[in-house]
Scaffold this motif. Structure first.
Motif, short mmCIF file in Angstrom:
data_model
loop_
_atom_site.label_atom_id
_atom_site.label_comp_id
_atom_site.label_asym_id
_atom_site.label_seq_id
_atom_site.Cartn_x
_atom_site.Cartn_y
_atom_site.Cartn_z
N ARG A 78 -3.27 35.32 36.46
CA ARG A 78 -1.94 35.59 36.72
C ARG A 78 -1.53 36.19 35.57
O ARG A 78 -0.56 36.93 35.57
CB ARG A 78 -1.40 34.09 36.99
CG ARG A 78 -1.21 33.51 38.43
CD ARG A 78 -0.28 32.46 38.72
NE ARG A 78 -0.49 31.42 38.17
CZ ARG A 78 -1.59 30.40 38.41
NH1 ARG A 78 -2.09 30.52 39.58
NH2 ARG A 78 -1.75 29.37 37.75
N ASP A 79 -1.99 35.61 34.29
CA ASP A 79 -1.55 36.14 33.05
C ASP A 79 -1.85 37.87 33.00
O ASP A 79 -1.25 38.45 32.73
CB ASP A 79 -2.16 35.51 31.86
CG ASP A 79 -1.50 34.33 31.70
OD1 ASP A 79 -0.46 33.73 32.24
OD2 ASP A 79 -1.96 33.25 31.11
N ALA A 80 -3.03 38.02 33.49
CA ALA A 80 -3.57 39.27 33.46
C ALA A 80 -2.76 40.12 34.51
O ALA A 80 -2.43 41.21 34.25
CB ALA A 80 -5.07 39.62 33.88
N ALA A 81 -2.28 39.63 35.58
CA ALA A 81 -1.49 40.71 36.39
C ALA A 81 -0.12 40.79 35.92
O ALA A 81 0.46 41.85 36.33
CB ALA A 81 -1.24 40.10 37.88
N ALA A 82 0.35 39.78 35.12
CA ALA A 82 1.58 40.04 34.58
C ALA A 82 1.65 41.28 33.58
O ALA A 82 2.79 41.57 33.08
CB ALA A 82 2.10 38.78 33.78
N LEU A 83 0.72 41.58 33.11
CA LEU A 83 0.75 42.59 32.13
C LEU A 83 0.69 43.99 32.84
O LEU A 83 0.63 45.22 32.10
CB LEU A 83 -0.75 42.77 31.40
CG LEU A 83 -0.88 41.74 30.41
CD1 LEU A 83 -2.17 41.50 29.57
CD2 LEU A 83 0.16 41.42 29.32
N HIS A 84 0.93 44.13 34.22
CA HIS A 84 1.06 45.21 34.95
C HIS A 84 -0.21 46.28 34.70
O HIS A 84 0.29 47.48 34.27
CB HIS A 84 2.40 46.04 34.73
CG HIS A 84 3.42 44.86 35.03
ND1 HIS A 84 3.85 44.51 36.32
CD2 HIS A 84 4.28 44.40 34.16
CE1 HIS A 84 4.64 43.54 36.24
NE2 HIS A 84 4.94 43.49 34.88
N PRO A 85 -1.57 46.03 35.17
CA PRO A 85 -2.52 46.99 34.50
C PRO A 85 -2.46 48.00 35.60
O PRO A 85 -1.82 48.23 36.62
CB PRO A 85 -3.82 46.13 34.82
CG PRO A 85 -3.28 45.02 35.73
CD PRO A 85 -1.85 44.76 35.57
N ALA A 86 -3.46 48.97 35.33
CA ALA A 86 -3.67 50.34 36.02
C ALA A 86 -4.32 49.78 37.36
O ALA A 86 -4.77 48.52 37.52
CB ALA A 86 -4.70 51.04 35.51
N THR A 87 -3.94 50.48 38.28
CA THR A 87 -4.46 50.08 39.71
C THR A 87 -5.86 49.45 40.13
O THR A 87 -6.03 48.80 40.64
CB THR A 87 -4.06 51.38 40.80
OG1 THR A 87 -2.70 51.88 40.64
CG2 THR A 87 -4.60 50.99 42.44
N ASP A 88 -6.81 50.50 39.35
CA ASP A 88 -8.20 49.99 39.63
C ASP A 88 -8.33 48.50 39.11
O ASP A 88 -9.08 47.60 39.39
CB ASP A 88 -9.30 50.86 39.06
CG ASP A 88 -8.83 51.20 37.52
OD1 ASP A 88 -7.96 50.88 37.18
OD2 ASP A 88 -9.92 51.59 36.80
N VAL A 89 -7.79 48.20 37.91
CA VAL A 89 -7.89 46.86 37.19
C VAL A 89 -7.31 45.91 37.89
O VAL A 89 -7.70 44.62 38.17
CB VAL A 89 -7.50 47.03 35.77
CG1 VAL A 89 -7.44 45.63 34.97
CG2 VAL A 89 -8.14 47.87 34.86
N ALA A 90 -5.92 46.08 38.41
CA ALA A 90 -5.31 45.41 39.37
C ALA A 90 -6.11 44.95 40.46
O ALA A 90 -6.12 43.79 41.06
CB ALA A 90 -3.77 46.02 39.62
N GLU A 91 -6.74 45.73 41.14
CA GLU A 91 -7.54 45.54 42.37
C GLU A 91 -8.77 44.43 41.92
O GLU A 91 -8.98 43.54 42.83
CB GLU A 91 -8.09 46.72 42.89
CG GLU A 91 -7.18 47.74 43.53
CD GLU A 91 -7.84 49.04 44.17
OE1 GLU A 91 -8.98 49.22 43.75
OE2 GLU A 91 -6.95 49.81 45.03
N LYS A 92 -9.17 44.83 40.91
CA LYS A 92 -10.23 43.77 40.29
C LYS A 92 -9.58 42.33 40.11
O LYS A 92 -10.27 41.43 40.58
CB LYS A 92 -11.11 44.29 39.14
CG LYS A 92 -12.03 43.53 38.58
CD LYS A 92 -12.67 44.07 37.20
CE LYS A 92 -13.96 43.04 37.05
NZ LYS A 92 -14.58 43.73 35.66
#
Length: 226
Positions: A78-92
């Protein structure tokens, strides 16, 4: 390594969190898992909230999952997703989050997440998401949704091995749950994929079902094992 260590100790150093990430990776490569976890924790606690740190948190979450700390892994993701990562990272990150829910036996929540990934993700991720959604719907006994996913996978031109695995898993899960549909499911798998790499698993499962039937079907079990 010395320069990274120096940066990791300086709170005013903009590269501090990045240095901690690379040190954590170095510890992992040398087999020092606990030290790696400690440095990943420092990355998570960093005052710097850069989207480039999202992959570090996903690596941290994966380590926590491997250690069986599923709730902690989900919190890190959840913390990682809150950083609004690039699409490929968000999918992972989303795939890991769904997998963590599956391992925590939160099957319906996991299946819904896999379904969303199957519809909204890149083709690289979508096929894995469909397969995972199929297996997850099996765990809650929703064979209608399983068949939907299997059909979707076939329409997308999935390879024969993936389709064969899903049909076999359906029969094995049904057998484990005492579902009478297990025998026809396993027989269908063998009709469709008689030379599949996992055909022997289906024959063994059929033999076990015959052996444990009431009354036992010993001849049938012998034939299946033969």
């Amino acid at each position: 390594r010395n320069e990274l260590a120096r940066w990791s100790r300086e709170p005013s150093q903009p590269r501090q969190a990045l240095a901690q990430w690379y040190i954590a990776r170095a510890f992992l490569r040398s087999g020092r898992r606990d030290d790696a976890l400690a440095d990943f924790a420092k990355v998570r606690e960093s005052r710097v909230k850069w989207r480039v740190l999202a992959p570090a948190l996903s690596e941290y979450a994966q380590l926590e999952m491997e250690g069986g700390r599923l709730n902690e892994a989900m919190a890190i993701l959840r913390d990682a997703a809150a950083l609004h990562p690039a699409t490929d990272v968000a999918e992972k990150i989303d795939m890991l989050a769904a997998t963590a829910r599956y391992r925590a036996k939160k099957y319906e929540a996991a299946a819904e997440m896999f379904d969303r990934l199957a519809h909204s993700s890149s083709s690289r991720v979508a096929q894995s998401a469909i397969i995972n959604a199929s297996l997850t719907w099996l765990q809650v006994g929703n064979h209608t949704r399983f068949q939907e996913k299997y059909q979707q996978l076939s329409e997308r031109g999935a390879d024969q091995a993936s389709r064969a695995d899903l049909l076999l898993e359906e029969g094995l899960v049904q057998a484990a749950q005492g579902d009478r549909k297990a025998i026809p499911s396993l027989q269908e798998f063998l009709r469709n994929f008689p030379n599949g790499k996992r055909a022997s698993e289906a024959w063994v499962a059929l033999a076990e079902l015959a052996f444990h039937a009431s009354p036992p079907h010993f001849d049938e079990a012998r034939n299946d094992l033969a």
